[in-house]
Design an enzyme around this catalytic site. Structure first.
Site, PDB file in Angstrom:
ATOM      1  N   THR A   1      15.840-115.646   8.226  1.00  0.00           N
ATOM      2  CA  THR A   1      15.134-115.038   9.007  1.00  0.00           C
ATOM      3  C   THR A   1      14.497-115.996  10.091  1.00  0.00           C
ATOM      4  OG1 THR A   1      14.821-113.107   7.691  1.00  0.00           O
ATOM      5  CG2 THR A   1      13.212-113.327   9.495  1.00  0.00           C
TER       6      THR A   1
ATOM      7  N   LYS B   1      30.207-124.011  13.431  1.00  0.00           N
ATOM      8  CA  LYS B   1      29.099-124.922  12.956  1.00  0.00           C
ATOM      9  C   LYS B   1      28.960-124.661  11.520  1.00  0.00           C
ATOM     10  CE  LYS B   1      25.508-125.624  12.009  1.00  0.00           C
ATOM     11  NZ  LYS B   1      24.762-126.243  10.464  1.00  0.00           N
TER      12      LYS B   1
ATOM     13  N   GLU C   1      22.866-112.318  10.738  1.00  0.00           N
ATOM     14  CA  GLU C   1      22.741-111.850   9.406  1.00  0.00           C
ATOM     15  C   GLU C   1      21.900-112.714   8.772  1.00  0.00           C
ATOM     16  OE1 GLU C   1      23.136-111.615   5.595  1.00  0.00           O
ATOM     17  OE2 GLU C   1      25.028-112.555   5.869  1.00  0.00           O
TER      18      GLU C   1
ATOM     19  N   CYS D   1      21.965-113.817  -0.060  1.00  0.00           N
ATOM     20  CA  CYS D   1      21.024-112.941   0.710  1.00  0.00           C
ATOM     21  C   CYS D   1      21.083-111.547   0.232  1.00  0.00           C
ATOM     22  CB  CYS D   1      21.569-113.145   2.274  1.00  0.00           C
ATOM     23  SG  CYS D   1      23.188-112.561   2.441  1.00  0.00           S
TER      24      CYS D   1
ATOM     25  N   GLU E   1      11.838-114.015   0.126  1.00  0.00           N
ATOM     26  CA  GLU E   1      13.186-114.591  -0.316  1.00  0.00           C
ATOM     27  C   GLU E   1      12.877-115.739  -1.058  1.00  0.00           C
ATOM     28  OE1 GLU E   1      17.743-114.139   1.187  1.00  0.00           O
ATOM     29  OE2 GLU E   1      16.235-115.094   2.623  1.00  0.00           O
TER      30      GLU E   1
ATOM     31  N   ALA F   1      15.178-118.896  11.013  1.00  0.00           N
ATOM     32  CA  ALA F   1      15.896-119.692  11.879  1.00  0.00           C
ATOM     33  C   ALA F   1      16.620-118.570  12.822  1.00  0.00           C
ATOM     34  CB  ALA F   1      17.244-120.331  11.259  1.00  0.00           C
TER      35      ALA F   1
END
Length: 486
Positions: free
Chosen positions: A233, A179, A253, A287, A387, A235
């Site tokens: 994070t 996806k 990840e 990230c 972030e 999600a």
């Protein structure tokens, strides 16, 4: 302009459940790059059904590792032949500077080679001698494919994220529904074209662009055995909860807010140049970006001055131009998110050294952000803890080495990081103390042979190399009488 009216389901281009096409626009000037079909839950159902049948009844899980390795080698060669096209397409879709997408192509080959080497050396089946010499049996330990894998990847580095999951999943004999983000539909459809040429059996692979709601349908689908996700994070927590309810295997990840520790003896010129690539790569939409710069108080002003010169020197503009280092953010909402964080930093009392919330002059039609540097930052500020995913750096002073390690570890994240020192052996000692999954010394690149992943809220599980390959397998132990072993 590219038009994709079909979806790649089960290894074939097929008619989607909806004829509506999504406009794919350039984040640089909003020009139309292409129009493409998007998957809906009905398309997910078809892809999972094809993957389920291919795993349960098809040949792929029952092929030898050598046969699977040969297929992946064909995929690597096909991708290498179209490397320039791939780089240009990702740059156009994402706003990533062309220097970055081109530089990433050899990295994709190294990533693949590490997985291939791991597959060649992997212990697919091993016989264990009993710990009790008198035991009348031995144990045969097998590593078998998990089943149907739902691989869900973000937009910021699509080929790297896709290969990090596709390669080990396929090498282990799994079937996969990949996806991808709507923003990357054009480049990921190119990947689908490559996959169609590799010789994979029917049903083994699908590549579907889809929105968040449709992604959740895939995560919850009862035909999926494992979820492999890269993304935020927030999600990741949602996915982990859904996977836990169904006892699905899951690897995540997730986000990061990584620290770069500049030790007092570091070569500042080298460290500042290291920031350019460790902290601001891919428009800092990464990230692993090391966006917290930890500087010793005795050299704090030097570090800030050097970073100011660096940030102000960065070319900002059309990602296709050779002079561009920082391109646009991928979408309007992402641009606004970064600008809001810059305003938050000012409100929190950090010192705005350069940059700010104004869009660069002449680039108002795109999703641009002026590269920004904050000094006099306390690690408790939001701009130091959250972030941002954009070109915003914060410089935090520390008193001594223990204080630097404390600040680096004072984060909910633990994905990446760096240490700079004139003494690499001492830098390694400091690196051992930082709670993070990957950390570099003096700007060394992240390797693909060792495992990659995060501590704390930065994720679960690991990718790359033998460890990453192993996450797509299940252990099976068969005990047999000694005299029956062959």
């Amino acid at each position: 302009m590219i038009t994709n009216e079909q979806l790649f389901i089960g290894g074939e281009w097929t008619t989607p459940s909806s004829a509506e096409l999504l406009d794919i626009r350039s984040p640089h000037d909003q020009s139309l790059l292409g129009r493409a079909a998007q998957a809906l839950p009905a398309d997910i159902d078809r892809a999972v059904a094809a993957a389920r049948k291919a795993f349960d009844e098809g040949p792929w899980p029952r092929t030898s590792p050598a046969e699977r390795i040969a297929v992946i080698r064909r995929l690597v060669k096909l991708r290498e032949e179209r490397a320039d096209e791939i780089a240009a397409l990702i740059s156009a879709e994402n706003g990533s500077a062309l220097w970055f997408t081109k530089a990433g192509q050899p990295g994709l080959t190294r990533q693949a080679n590490a997985y291939l080497k791991a597959a060649e050396e992997f212990g697919w089946e091993e016989t264990l001698e009993p710990s009790d010499p008198a035991a009348p049996f031995r144990s045969v330990v097998r590593r078998e494919a998990v089943g149907v894998v739902a691989a869900i990847i973000p937009w910021n580095s699509p080929f790297s994220s896709a290969m990090a999951k596709l390669l080990p999943a396929l090498l282990a004999g799994n079937t996969v529904v990949l996806k991808v983000s709507p923003e990357n539909t054009l480049s990921m459809n190119l990947l689908a074209d490559l996959l169609a040429q590799t010789g994979l059996p029917e049903g083994v692979i699908s590549v579907l662009p889809a929105d968040r709601e449709t992604s959740e349908h895939l995560v919850k689908h009862p035909g999926v055995d494992k979820i492999a996700f890269t993304g935020s994070t927030r999600a990741g927590r949602r996915i982990a909860s859904l996977a836990g309810a169904q006892l699905k295997r899951v690897s995540l990840e997730l986000g990061g807010k990584s620290a770069m520790i500049i030790l007092p003896d570091a070569d500042l010129d080298a460290a500042i140049q290291g920031v350019k690539f460790s902290s601001l790569l891919n428009n800092a939409e990464s990230c692993i970006a090391q966006t917290r710069i930890l500087a010793p108080r005795a050299r704090y002003d030097e570090v800030v001055a050097g970073l100011t010169e660096l940030v102000e020197s960065l070319g900002v503009g059309d990602p296709a131009q050779d002079t561009t280092f920082i391109g646009p953010m991928v979408r309007r909402d992402q641009q606004q998110r970064v600008l809001d964080y810059i305003r938050t930093g000012i409100e929190e009392g950090a010192r705005l050294v350069t940059g700010g919330p104004e869009v660069p002059a002449g680039l108002e039609n795109g999703f641009y952000v002026t590269p920004t540097l904050f000094a006099d930052v306390d690690n408790s500020m939001r701009i130091a803890q959250e972030e941002i995913f954009g070109p915003v750096l914060v410089v935090i002073a520390y008193d001594d080495e223990d204080d630097a390690v404390r600040i680096a570890n004072d984060s909910e994240y633990g994905l990446s990081g760096g240490v700079w020192s004139a003494d690499p052996a001492h830098a390694l000692e400091v690196a051992r103390r930082v709670r993070t999954g990957t950390i570099t010394v003096n700007g060394a690149p992240i390797g693909f042979d060792g495992p990659f992943g995060g501590f704390k809220a930065s994720g679960l599980g690991r990718e790359y190399g033998a460890v990453g390959l192993g996450t797509y397998t299940e252990y099976k132990t068969v005990t047999i009488p000694v005299q029956a072993q062959r």
